[in-house]
Design a protein around this motif. Sequence first.
Motif, PDB file in Angstrom:
ATOM      1  N   GLY A 110       0.589  -1.610  -0.316  1.00 19.30           N
ATOM      2  CA  GLY A 110      -0.132   0.116  -0.359  1.00 19.30           C
ATOM      3  C   GLY A 110       0.961   1.208  -0.235  1.00 19.30           C
ATOM      4  O   GLY A 110       0.390   2.321  -0.101  1.00 19.30           O
ATOM      5  N   ASP A 111       2.451   0.590   0.434  1.00 20.63           N
ATOM      6  CA  ASP A 111       2.637   2.611   0.236  1.00 20.63           C
ATOM      7  C   ASP A 111       3.083   3.062  -1.330  1.00 20.63           C
ATOM      8  O   ASP A 111       3.418   2.637  -2.248  1.00 20.63           O
ATOM      9  CB  ASP A 111       4.201   1.730   0.315  1.00 20.63           C
ATOM     10  CG  ASP A 111       5.319   3.219   1.186  1.00 20.63           C
ATOM     11  OD1 ASP A 111       5.428   4.541   0.250  1.00 20.63           O
ATOM     12  OD2 ASP A 111       5.809   2.735   1.953  1.00 20.63           O
ATOM     13  N   ASP A 112       2.318   4.394  -1.361  1.00 18.57           N
ATOM     14  CA  ASP A 112       3.078   4.360  -2.563  1.00 18.57           C
ATOM     15  C   ASP A 112       4.360   4.883  -2.888  1.00 18.57           C
ATOM     16  O   ASP A 112       4.254   5.414  -4.813  1.00 18.57           O
ATOM     17  CB  ASP A 112       2.491   6.299  -2.582  1.00 18.57           C
ATOM     18  CG  ASP A 112       2.944   7.310  -1.118  1.00 18.57           C
ATOM     19  OD1 ASP A 112       3.924   6.913  -1.248  1.00 18.57           O
ATOM     20  OD2 ASP A 112       2.434   8.458  -1.388  1.00 18.57           O
ATOM     21  N   LEU A 113       5.298   4.685  -2.559  1.00 22.92           N
ATOM     22  CA  LEU A 113       6.809   4.353  -3.260  1.00 22.92           C
ATOM     23  C   LEU A 113       6.522   3.577  -4.173  1.00 22.92           C
ATOM     24  O   LEU A 113       8.083   3.403  -5.155  1.00 22.92           O
ATOM     25  CB  LEU A 113       8.210   3.966  -2.036  1.00 22.92           C
ATOM     26  CG  LEU A 113       7.600   5.794  -1.532  1.00 22.92           C
ATOM     27  CD1 LEU A 113       8.855   5.348  -0.620  1.00 22.92           C
ATOM     28  CD2 LEU A 113       8.361   6.920  -2.044  1.00 22.92           C
ATOM     29  N   HIS A 114       5.597   2.471  -4.030  1.00 23.14           N
ATOM     30  CA  HIS A 114       5.696   0.935  -5.225  1.00 23.14           C
ATOM     31  C   HIS A 114       5.048   1.312  -6.434  1.00 23.14           C
ATOM     32  O   HIS A 114       5.707   1.046  -7.332  1.00 23.14           O
ATOM     33  CB  HIS A 114       4.541   0.138  -4.419  1.00 23.14           C
ATOM     34  CG  HIS A 114       5.433  -0.879  -3.823  1.00 23.14           C
ATOM     35  ND1 HIS A 114       6.610  -0.958  -2.957  1.00 23.14           N
ATOM     36  CD2 HIS A 114       5.219  -0.803  -2.146  1.00 23.14           C
ATOM     37  CE1 HIS A 114       7.145  -1.932  -2.066  1.00 23.14           C
ATOM     38  NE2 HIS A 114       6.461  -1.267  -1.149  1.00 23.14           N
ATOM     39  N   ALA A 115       4.193   2.686  -6.738  1.00 23.69           N
ATOM     40  CA  ALA A 115       4.145   2.936  -7.512  1.00 23.69           C
ATOM     41  C   ALA A 115       5.221   3.940  -8.504  1.00 23.69           C
ATOM     42  O   ALA A 115       5.671   5.867  -8.312  1.00 23.69           O
ATOM     43  CB  ALA A 115       2.884   4.400  -7.598  1.00 23.69           C
ATOM     44  N   GLU A 116       5.712   3.681  -9.749  1.00 22.62           N
ATOM     45  CA  GLU A 116       6.118   4.423 -10.763  1.00 22.62           C
ATOM     46  C   GLU A 116       5.902   5.663 -11.245  1.00 22.62           C
ATOM     47  O   GLU A 116       4.482   5.389 -11.601  1.00 22.62           O
ATOM     48  CB  GLU A 116       6.469   3.394 -12.123  1.00 22.62           C
ATOM     49  CG  GLU A 116       7.553   4.280 -12.545  1.00 22.62           C
ATOM     50  CD  GLU A 116       9.137   4.264 -11.723  1.00 22.62           C
ATOM     51  OE1 GLU A 116       9.460   5.902 -12.020  1.00 22.62           O
ATOM     52  OE2 GLU A 116       9.645   3.903 -11.132  1.00 22.62           O
TER      53      GLU A 116
END
Length: 659
Positions: free
Chosen positions: A273-279
């Motif tokens: 769920g961490d938004d850092l996983h979204a490129e």
Amino acid sequence: MTGTRRSDRRPAEGSPVARVCVDLPLAHLDRQFDYLVPAELDAQAQPGVRVKVRFAGQLVAGWLLERVAESDHPRPLYLEKVVSPVPVLAPEVARLARAVADRYAGSLADVLRLAVPPRHARVEKEDTGPSGPADGGRTPEAVDPRGWRDYPAGPALLRALTDGRAPRAVWSALPGEDWAARYADAVAAVVAGGRGAVVVVADARDLERLDTALTDVLGPGRHVCLSAALGPARRYRAFLAARRGDVPVVIGTRAAMFAPVDRLGLVAIWDDGDDLHAEPRAPYPHAREVLLTRAQLGEAAALVGGYARTAEAQLLVETRWAREVVADRATVRARMPAIAPTGDDPQLARDPGAASARLPSLAWTAARDALRADLPVLVQVPRRGYLPSIACADCRMPARCPHCAGPLALPAAEGVPACRWCGRVAAAYACPECGGRRLRAAVTGARRTAEELGRAFPGVPVRTSGREEVLSVVPGGAGLVIATPGAEPVADGGYGAVLLLDSWALLTRADLRAGEEALRRWLAAVALARPGAAGGRVVVVADGGLAPVQALLRWDAAWFAARELAERRELGFPPAVRMASVTGPADAVADLLAGARLPAGAEVLGPVPADEGRERMLVRVPRARAAALAEALHAAAGQRTARKAVDPVRLQVDPLSLF
């Protein structure tokens, strides 16, 4: 060989045609182009190498995808150059990149730029021998389930991984769980079965923790770390070690989601769920979706874990694509700290000011008792800085910048108000409504909170962890730790008390995932507390009747995720449906959608204002028509680039934020 005339060249024997993906960010060029391989480059021009080709009269970079015997083109050009004979693009990664491009309405060239780091010639010239120790490290023959025994399905998961099967699991971690050690056990089980693994985490702190755990279990030299923060040389060196098969395991941030691993047996992601996983670069893939696609294509095991659970992970469970791995309620209760809200009726009866106080008496008492017991106290504050938002002290009107209307903030107690958007100072600020010149706090940041608590508990060490400096660990004695969400350090022995302040800042965000994100942030902080039997207490300054607070009180992320998914099904929001956003100037957005052959049943929503004068339109389809939607939008984008349309349009499939 550049510059040699075509008449002086002869094609290679066997498979003289190279199919190339040209590295150009134009949607209408998202296909393979045929080139002849000259005989002198036959040995070097292997699938996966970087090449240079002539395209539209210019020399451009490209990827050699495959060699074939014949071409459909009557007179293909010759390859101009093989940039490097190292085949950095693995066939499995090339197939994955194509699938990701199709899923996100993007181009293969864009995905390949994410999948393979930039070339570093000096690193390629280094010794290409195995990077591990001479004895190859140690590979355990059987993995002790250890902490996985706390989960009824945990030992069976490890056995399946060791036996070479491909289980798919959604894991809800217990409070205080050493998640890095559990992931290391899972990776060790895969390695014991003779296969490899890719594990993706959100940030450098999680990567360091997992790196240490894997070294303890596998020994040194059995894995590499991939992260954009490593620098060009170290990152490329680690990438080549994985591509050559020197190591069976790659861990890293989202830069590792495409990492080449021989005989891939497991893909895993922590805290999806961490938004850092979204490129943030086109085509904007999410690491979770890339890894799940990889598991599907390669018949590998998949592990999605976290203290919280996203609606996307819950969908995997409800569709039976994955099995949940959870502890029984007795184990959960034994591991939990004592958690209490400040906004329920009994607490309000004892402390009427709890509804409006920033630090109600229940929270103050919990902190005092923990400090007296010589235990550290963690205080989570959603906003960084000193006073990130201020208002007129007379009429409560939010203070805005006279130049750009951005919010004014106070950087320090003796500082001058400054705009958070344009940076201009407003030393002579006067309220445009009442003319008042006195200012008050509208939102209190972490540094102001540290200052206030330092006065409340004199003589107690106060540490802050946030954007300026993120702490990894703190000692176990009495002390106050003020941290923003995601920057909470681990305390030796666990925190005696955890205070979750300003819950409204997380719960009232205008975002589809506000409740999910609030619970995720809270669970991550609460997981650092001691169990209730050991004196651990948690106080959340929020109404106990709210669904995210109820899930926190029971440590039941699965219940909240199921509730969220049911609501999104009813409202028609992802992940129950597939949704794409089209953002750009109004005329450009209308032009693209007018040229898109949207699938039957597609709903077009909007327009809504975006940023910088642009607007956004949303297109919604059932999940069964997701591929058709992506294909239609990509084709429409190709029509615009072929016409050399001036105004760019950004396409995002399943964006994290819809508003």
